[in-house]
Write a protein that holds these residues in place. Structure first.
Motif, mmCIF file in Angstrom:
data_model
loop_
_atom_site.group_PDB
_atom_site.id
_atom_site.type_symbol
_atom_site.label_atom_id
_atom_site.label_comp_id
_atom_site.label_asym_id
_atom_site.label_seq_id
_atom_site.Cartn_x
_atom_site.Cartn_y
_atom_site.Cartn_z
ATOM 1 N N ARG A 1 44.960 49.204 49.608
ATOM 2 C CA ARG A 1 44.896 48.237 48.499
ATOM 3 C C ARG A 1 44.574 48.924 47.178
ATOM 4 N NH1 ARG A 1 41.185 44.820 52.308
ATOM 5 N NH2 ARG A 1 42.754 44.127 53.812
ATOM 6 N N PHE A 2 43.911 50.064 47.270
ATOM 7 C CA PHE A 2 43.639 50.874 46.085
ATOM 8 C C PHE A 2 44.943 51.421 45.510
ATOM 9 C CE2 PHE A 2 42.574 55.395 44.862
ATOM 10 C CZ PHE A 2 42.038 55.102 43.619
ATOM 11 N N MET B 1 47.750 44.116 43.649
ATOM 12 C CA MET B 1 48.287 42.781 43.914
ATOM 13 C C MET B 1 47.821 41.783 42.865
ATOM 14 S SD MET B 1 48.080 40.648 47.449
ATOM 15 C CE MET B 1 49.662 40.093 48.039
ATOM 16 N N PHE C 1 36.250 46.391 36.704
ATOM 17 C CA PHE C 1 35.762 46.223 38.079
ATOM 18 C C PHE C 1 36.384 47.234 39.049
ATOM 19 C CE2 PHE C 1 35.696 44.389 42.315
ATOM 20 C CZ PHE C 1 34.437 43.844 42.412
ATOM 21 N N GLY C 2 37.716 47.284 39.072
ATOM 22 C CA GLY C 2 38.412 48.181 40.002
ATOM 23 C C GLY C 2 38.032 49.635 39.785
ATOM 24 N N ARG D 1 43.934 44.046 35.197
ATOM 25 C CA ARG D 1 42.908 44.440 36.161
ATOM 26 C C ARG D 1 43.521 45.292 37.274
ATOM 27 N NH1 ARG D 1 39.930 39.458 38.919
ATOM 28 N NH2 ARG D 1 41.951 39.246 39.922
ATOM 29 N N ALA D 2 44.712 44.873 37.718
ATOM 30 C CA ALA D 2 45.393 45.655 38.763
ATOM 31 C C ALA D 2 45.883 46.988 38.195
ATOM 32 C CB ALA D 2 46.550 44.853 39.347
ATOM 33 N N LEU E 1 43.832 50.501 37.884
ATOM 34 C CA LEU E 1 43.715 51.490 38.970
ATOM 35 C C LEU E 1 44.925 52.419 39.019
ATOM 36 C CD1 LEU E 1 42.221 49.340 41.882
ATOM 37 C CD2 LEU E 1 41.067 51.046 40.490
ATOM 38 N N TYR F 1 38.971 42.403 47.157
ATOM 39 C CA TYR F 1 39.571 43.214 48.226
ATOM 40 C C TYR F 1 40.864 43.860 47.755
ATOM 41 C CZ TYR F 1 36.304 41.250 51.616
ATOM 42 O OH TYR F 1 35.177 40.898 52.294
ATOM 43 N N ALA F 2 41.653 43.105 46.958
ATOM 44 C CA ALA F 2 42.943 43.620 46.510
ATOM 45 C C ALA F 2 42.781 44.815 45.579
ATOM 46 C CB ALA F 2 43.748 42.519 45.821
ATOM 47 N N LEU F 3 41.567 44.998 45.030
ATOM 48 C CA LEU F 3 41.314 46.165 44.182
ATOM 49 C C LEU F 3 40.706 47.311 44.991
ATOM 50 C CD1 LEU F 3 39.939 44.215 41.122
ATOM 51 C CD2 LEU F 3 42.020 45.579 41.127
ATOM 52 N N GLY F 4 40.724 47.173 46.306
ATOM 53 C CA GLY F 4 40.236 48.252 47.152
ATOM 54 C C GLY F 4 38.739 48.213 47.392
ATOM 55 N N ALA F 5 38.100 47.075 47.111
ATOM 56 C CA ALA F 5 36.658 46.986 47.337
ATOM 57 C C ALA F 5 36.370 46.870 48.826
ATOM 58 C CB ALA F 5 36.082 45.771 46.609
#
Lengths: 251, 294
Positions: free
Chosen positions: A86-87, A91, A109-110, A160-161, A164, B180-184
């Motif tokens: 997911r990193f 999404m 946040f990410g 936000r996505a 990363l 979760y979608a940010l890899g947390a």
């Protein structure tokens, strides 16, 4: 130019308890291209998308069979940590879901939780710029994200996505909760983004697929009916069902 | 004639009247509680008039009403609340996080859940007996502040768990998905998304729980807090008494003056309670302001 496949879906089956949602999907997502997954409600297109970054793990009762290869490696192999996937594969969801924090904190946040080593505020600015939101929010970065309009919130979620620097961005009907003007903004943004990353967009909107996608996959009742270049599919569909769908006979 | 009039008889006047009647019923329900509370406050204030002074707050209990004071009980209550809070709050939130975020839904889990609800309804004296057996005797803590604080902590634990669970459950699933979608990881999602959003609700539960604990006497009686204390407790293992027990002591004396002192004690208890709750409410408002969904 040859096409490089970045995600390969191989014989993917998904079922919720005894209901089969996806029945043996094979599909390639090409690097730096926009691929649309379209189909009527309940055809399994969102499920297919969630299989590509293992968000499907969070759906209770979902069972996944088959493979999804990302850079040649099966993301369902036991040694893979879903957080890692997911990193790399970002999404954006159907309804804008910013955190109840400031605009800045949403984008930060990410990077924060993944141990970003550079200058955080520069990264936040850059990400908001890429999402085409910077000029609108640069003077109110510390306001709550829910002060923004729906369309702005969705672009914030995209920013936000993007913070990363993901290789792939999955968009799950990102415009379904937006008005036509906001939709236009988001579609424009998606087209710009393909320079930097690979995009997969789920949509039930035929025109949207036609407008933004290089490749389109047409899904019906859990089966992949047709996949190919958008321009070709919308002019000479190979399958009768595709033709019926894009000419508006159902769906 | 308008076609609707043939089809419907709206009786709008009637409906509006009923609306007004219910509004008044609900309003008087509110007023009734407030009036009783106000009457009590006025009575207590009047009774305590002249007795509530610095001497009263800074003195030890005495046989002579004019010399009697509340100091050890005041210290006892404040210390007891601190021990109770330090013990029950992390444990309660931890249990709630486990039940809501980590535990898989199962038969076993629902049995645990039902039992937590039941625990909240057990008479507090039963907790006192449990505290006497487990903390005073078995763990050999004696009739100490620590034993009292732990007992009180057990008493309010179910309330904290249940309210924290409600607060955690009210956090939209879409925020967890975004995280979760940010890899947390799961813990990062809980720490940075779920708990901050649930905090105001959790604090409300803590306010309710501590407000209950501060007025309890029954669980402390078996622990041995019903004693005449001549020193301020200096360590966790010292004996102690608390405000409500001291107040109860005074009300049971024959002399009228002691009843006035009891009233003064009630005012002190109310002030401590209000002080404690204002801190929690300030904290809650601070966080609510920051994360409110507009």
């Amino acid at each position: 130019m040859t096409l490089e496949s970045i995600i390969s879906v191989r014989n993917l089956h998904v079922s919720y308890r005894d209901r089969k949602v996806l029945k043996g999907i094979n599909l390639d997502i090409y690097k730096n291209r926009i691929t649309a997954i379209m189909g009527p409600s309940g055809c399994g297109k969102s499920t297919l998308l969630r299989c590509m970054n293992r968000m499907i793990d969070l759906s209770e009762g979902a069972r996944v069979g088959g493979k999804v290869l990302y850079r040649g490696e099966n993301i369902y192999s036991p040694k893979i940590d879903p957080a890692q996937i997911r990193f790399r594969i970002g999404m954006v969801f159907q309804k804008p879901n910013p955190f109840p924090k400031s605009i800045f904190e949403n984008v930060a946040f990410g990077p924060r939780i993944n141990g970003y080593k550079g200058d955080l505020s520069a990264l936040v600015e850059q990400s908001l710029q890429r999402a085409g939101l910077w000029d609108e929010v640069k003077d109110r970065l510390h306001e709550n994200a829910y002060m923004l309009s729906g369309g702005q919130q969705q672009r914030l979620c995209i920013a936000r996505a993007l913070a990363l620097e993901p290789e792939v961005l999955l968009l799950d009907e990102p415009c379904s909760a937006l008005d036509p003007i906001s939709t236009m903004h988001v579609e424009e943004l998606i087209r710009q983004l393909k320079e930097r990353l690979t995009i997969v967009i789920v949509t039930h909107n035929i025109q949207q697929a036609a407008r933004v996608a290089d490749y389109t996959a047409f899904l019906l009742q859990g089966e992949l009916v047709e996949f190919g270049e958008t321009s070709r599919m919308f002019t000479v569909p190979k399958d009768k069902r595709t033709e019926d769908f894009i000419t508006g006979r159902f769906g | 004639m308008i076609r609707q009039d043939e089809m419907f008889s709206p009786g709008l006047q009637n409906r509006q009247r009923r609306n007004r009647i219910f509004k008044w019923i609900f309003l008087s329900a509110n007023l009734l509680g407030l009036v009783v509370l106000a009457a009590l406050l006025v009575k207590v204030m009047r009774d305590s008039w002249g007795w509530l002074d610095l001497q009263f707050i800074s003195s030890f209990p005495s046989r002579f009403p004019e010399k009697a004071g509340i100091l050890p009980a005041l210290y006892g209550t404040v210390y007891l609340m601190i021990i109770t809070a330090v013990f029950a709050i992390p444990l309660g939130i931890g249990a709630a996080v486990f039940l809501e975020e980590y535990a898989k839904k199962s038969k076993f889990l629902s049995i645990i859940q039902v039992n937590i609800y039941n625990l909240a309804g057990i008479p507090s004296i039963v907790y006192g007996i449990l505290g006497l057996t487990v903390f005073v005797r078995w763990m050999m803590l004696g009739r100490s502040l620590l034993a009292g604080g732990l007992t009180m902590g057990l008493l309010i634990l179910p309330v904290i768990i249940v309210t924290a669970q409600e607060a955690i459950r009210a956090v939209p699933q879409s925020w967890r998905h975004a995280s979760y979608a940010l890899g947390a990881s799961k813990w990062q999602t809980i720490r940075y998304v779920v708990l901050p959003s649930a905090l105001p609700g959790i604090l409300t539960g803590i306010i309710l729980a501590l407000s209950r604990a501060i007025g309890e006497t029954a669980p402390l009686i078996p622990i041995g807090a019903l004693t005449f204390i001549r020193v301020i407790p200096g360590s966790l293992f010292d004996s102690f008494t608390v405000l409500p027990i001291q107040i109860y002591n005074w009300t049971s004396r024959p002399q009228d003056d002691f009843r006035a002192i009891a009233a003064a004690g009630i005012v002190v208890l109310l002030v401590v309670l209000l002080g404690m709750n204002s801190i929690a409410i300030l904290l809650r408002n601070k966080y609510q302001g920051r994360i409110k969904e507009v």
